[in-house]
Enzyme design. Structure first.
Site, PDB file in Angstrom:
ATOM      1  N   GLU A   1      -4.654   7.675  -2.760  1.00 55.88           N
ATOM      2  CA  GLU A   1      -5.424   6.339  -2.534  1.00 55.88           C
ATOM      3  C   GLU A   1      -5.780   5.443  -4.007  1.00 55.88           C
ATOM      4  OE1 GLU A   1      -5.071   5.819   0.414  1.00 55.88           O
ATOM      5  OE2 GLU A   1      -6.124   4.207   0.217  1.00 55.88           O
TER       6      GLU A   1
ATOM      7  N   HIS B   1       0.868  -0.999  -0.193  1.00 54.26           N
ATOM      8  CA  HIS B   1      -0.461   0.156   0.014  1.00 54.26           C
ATOM      9  C   HIS B   1       1.012   1.290   0.256  1.00 54.26           C
ATOM     10  CE1 HIS B   1      -3.814   2.342   0.989  1.00 54.26           C
ATOM     11  NE2 HIS B   1      -2.987   2.570   1.823  1.00 54.26           N
ATOM     12  N   GLU B   2       1.857   1.264   0.554  1.00 54.52           N
ATOM     13  CA  GLU B   2       2.957   2.432   1.129  1.00 54.52           C
ATOM     14  C   GLU B   2       3.650   2.453  -0.560  1.00 54.52           C
ATOM     15  OE1 GLU B   2       1.228   4.273   3.425  1.00 54.52           O
ATOM     16  OE2 GLU B   2       0.322   3.312   4.524  1.00 54.52           O
TER      17      GLU B   2
ATOM     18  N   HIS C   1       1.625   4.417  -2.907  1.00 55.01           N
ATOM     19  CA  HIS C   1       1.122   6.339  -2.253  1.00 55.01           C
ATOM     20  C   HIS C   1       2.805   6.858  -3.033  1.00 55.01           C
ATOM     21  CE1 HIS C   1      -1.389   6.795  -0.933  1.00 55.01           C
ATOM     22  NE2 HIS C   1      -1.860   5.743   0.427  1.00 55.01           N
TER      23      HIS C   1
END
Lengths: 508, 508
Positions: free
Chosen positions: B302, B272-273, B276
């Site tokens: 997101e 997830h990170e 980003h």
């Protein structure tokens, strides 16, 4: 003119309000400065080294520096300084205003274009210096140094046109209140004692220092240095000990160390930075960002680091009670080494070409050399082109050795590439201050030596906090030393300390 | 009015100059903002937790925030925005000016006192919320929430007095251009598909997920997550992966993770990170600090993280080629687990009370619930005192379960304590966007699935960089999705993805 009571009250109230505004402006600038330091810490310790990461950090630093410059040169500060009636302030407030005045004078005194010119030249000069150093080619660096000398002379003239000694003006940027007369006197006394002492030691048999070259596993070194820092009073709740290319204290009292120059150098580096870090941590937080919450001078800062490094981590008293822990942690590498052998190795004296590798006795000779050269460059009595020759002559006089080339001589330091003339003497002022303060603490804390031997630094640290740290810039350096030790900074305790220590060590 | 050629040229030149000044001012503000993020990263990841260290950081942050506010609301920006002749600019420049205009409007629109009032209330509200949550006492938090709703309604009115939907104005602070009509449509479609799907799944046998509770040694997890991040294209030359209390991306694309919620949660957190982080690293650096160098919206941000988390790290394609490495690194803990068992465990669907613990299918139900409640609070159709009851009713409708108390219900999120109404929907916009973009990439990159199976994310990452990252705010979200995928953001690909995936997984 007679003032009515009412007039006096009004004036006092007006000044109180202006004082508050002045301090708030100054604190904001200081807090932005503190942020610059914080991202500087990140840059040295944590920042990834990719081009993008470096560029973003460069942009952040430039933006904050521009903001900071705008804040410290704000015309409103000038107006407030003009209008405040210092007579109606308390002594601490008056000291605060005086320090802000000095800071402001230096900040607004130098035209922005001149600052920009030096910044630009410094970048080019550093590149030229790196090349010159690796090619042993002073001539290629000479024109940059000539320009830097000329521009910094101009800076000095802008700041204080009434002082005929530009070098003194620059020196006072690092060490407010210090004069060339006083420094000359200090260095003359030091020279008179140390040059013969070094010569004498050079004629004695060299102690066995083979233990210094032994390898100690990194994880043990990290653990020992952590323990040492905490023993020396470092506040790990508010600080950190990390690894970086060069040991430093940066951000709010965060310290770093390196482990690439051997385990003893690491250990002394920790002690040194802890001295700096403790000073930062003990400055009065309610004045953060303003002079009352800021370290007094570079010399006083260095007195704190050298006190920990030399008067503790190189002292017999400390190792008498603590060598067994070092030996145990690094076992079996130091097995069989006696306390005396260890103490001798830690305090080896040996003239060398490189300042940053010098021991505490020869180090000051490197500073005297640089001081005399900087001073002569600034007053025009020495031309840049003659620097290498003068450097080598002074090395011979002071340390009895001559570097085989300029790379190991006048091209070794980075300091002059950005025109930091006047910085070097603060190292010696720190050494002199450390001895002065340690003697003061010894006189006032009866249990000091025993405490140190037991590894309990709390009595020393309380004394330092109370007498030095908590005052920030409340007092001038002179007053600070006088209040702490009963007299101004003098070179006597330093010379007594060196003489006694090395006379015993080398059985002179 | 006819303009002479000369007049046109002069006007163009004048605007070019003003444009340059505007962008420089904006970049400086952005760079200060970037510095705030950098010290924020330090605060979360590195900063010692002692009271002094915390206080110094607080002072730094406040000082920089004040400076930042001054820069983004600078009257000079307003003047330049007024005077620039947009018609003479290039399209990219016009987009830049438009975005600065929007930013400026929001920054200067809200009176400083109102901002200060909310900041103060938010601090109190957060404390009240923590207490209310631990005591299961909504009534004690109710007055704070009522005030926050009222003040944020006022904020919306200040920013856009012509919009009768205050919630839409707040939403657009996170997701420029998004409308309530569009969101209503999205959520209605999602609800129609997902609620029956979740109900259906709940009636099937639950897969064995006991492997998720196994312990994996920390050093192996750190190593695996590092490898995973690099496989997913994370740029370690310009970034770092650290450990912190909550996973986050902060500073220039630096990512963090936590290892306290089990090894699978850690692994998904890394993916997830990294999504980003990759977005941050690929924004055009020449526009750093200005809209053209800034992420498009929270929803688009997101979409990048959820694409990596869901469409890669929860995909069969990826694990088909990469499960053996995970199994080997975590051996023997995952020995004997088949790819199918692992894939089922990774994609467990199970309705629960807590949003942050929800799986990808039920997560959106938590968002729909919050969206409907926020919207109703803002348009006045729901009173704060009725919130717990409405919350529980909606939980029943959407997920078929009712929390036993408000601590596990309407008191679970921190978001409302500082009045961040309108933030929650960006999670779902991200999920919808991720599916849309992944479908787009699949259509345009023929080798995509094979590449992913081989652990080679370079084709996907190139596509994302070219179609999303490099554009910053050059295009609106609508245009961005259209340029990348041929059509605006629609919910179709998201629903197809969910339906296909979970129909297969649960053999519906």
């Amino acid at each position: 003119m007679n003032e009515t009571m009412e007039e006096v009250v009004m004036k006092t109230e007006r000044t109180a309000k202006m004082y508050e505004e002045l301090v708030a402006l100054c604190a904001q600038a200081g807090e932005v400065g503190s942020s610059i330091e914080s991202i500087g810490w990140d840059q040295h310790v944590m920042m990834p080294r990719g081009a993008k990461s470096v560029e973003v950090r460069g942009r952040e630093s430039s933006a904050l520096s521009a903001v900071h410059h705008g804040l410290v040169t704000s015309p409103r500060i000038g107006e407030l300084l003009q209008s405040i009636e210092v007579a109606t302030l308390s002594e601490a407030e008056a000291a605060q205003v005086h320090e802000i005045q000095e800071m402001y004078k230096r900040a607004v005194g130098v035209p922005t274009e001149l600052v920009a010119q030096i910044t630009k030249l410094a970048t080019e000069a550093e590149m030229a210096w790196r090349k010159a150093r690796s090619n042993n080619d002073f001539a290629s660096f000479q024109p940059y140094l000539e320009q830097l000398v000329a521009l910094k002379r101009e800076v000095a003239r802008c700041i204080d046109p009434n002082n005929s000694e530009p070098y003194e003006v620059l020196l006072q940027g690092y060490e407010p209140g210090m004069t060339l007369d006083k420094l000359d006197e200090f260095f003359a006394s030091i020279r008179a004692v140390c040059v013969p002492l070094i010569r004498e030691i050079a004629s004695r048999p060299k102690p066995d220092v083979s233990i210094l070259r032994k390898e100690i596993p990194m994880e043990l070194q990290l653990a020992y240095n952590k323990m040492l820092a905490a023993l020396l009073g470092y506040d790990f709740e508010n600080g950190r000990l990390d690894t970086s290319t060069h040991p430093m204290t940066c951000g709010f009292g965060r310290v770093t160390n390196r482990y690439t120059n051997g385990w003893l150098s690491a250990l002394l580096g920790t002690a040194h930075e802890v001295g700096h870090g403790n000073y930062c941590h003990n400055l009065p937080l309610e004045h953060y960002g303003t002079p009352l919450g800021t370290y007094r001078s570079l010399g006083v800062h260095e007195s704190q680091s050298l006190l920990m490094e030399r008067h503790i981590a190189k002292s017999y008293a400390f190792w008498q009670g603590n060598f067994r822990h070092l030996q145990a942690m690094y076992s079996p590498v130091l097995n069989g080494v006696t306390l005396e052998q260890f103490y001798q190795a830690v305090n080896l004296v040996e003239p060398g070409f490189i300042r940053v590798e010098a021991d505490e006795l020869t180090y000051t000779m490197h500073i005297i050399l640089r001081y005399e050269i900087e001073n002569a460059l600034m007053d025009g009595s020495l031309a840049v082109r003659d620097l290498p020759q003068v450097w080598n002559r002074k090395m011979k006089e002071l340390l009895g050795i001559v570097p085989p080339n300029d790379t190991l001589g006048c091209l070794q330091d980075i300091h002059w590439t950005d025109g930091s003339f006047g910085y070097f003497p603060t190292y010696t002022l720190g050494a002199v201050g450390a001895a002065k303060l340690f003697a003061g603490a010894e006189a006032q804390v009866p249990t000091l030596e025993r405490d140190i031997t037991q590894g309990d630094l709390s009595s020393l640290n309380s004394w330092l906090k109370e007498n030095i740290h908590q005052h920030g810039c409340r007092y001038s350096s002179d007053e600070l030393y006088r209040l702490a030790t009963g007299s101004e900074l003098t070179v006597g305790p330093y010379l007594e300390y060196l003489t006694e220590k090395f006379t015993n060590l080398y059985k002179l």
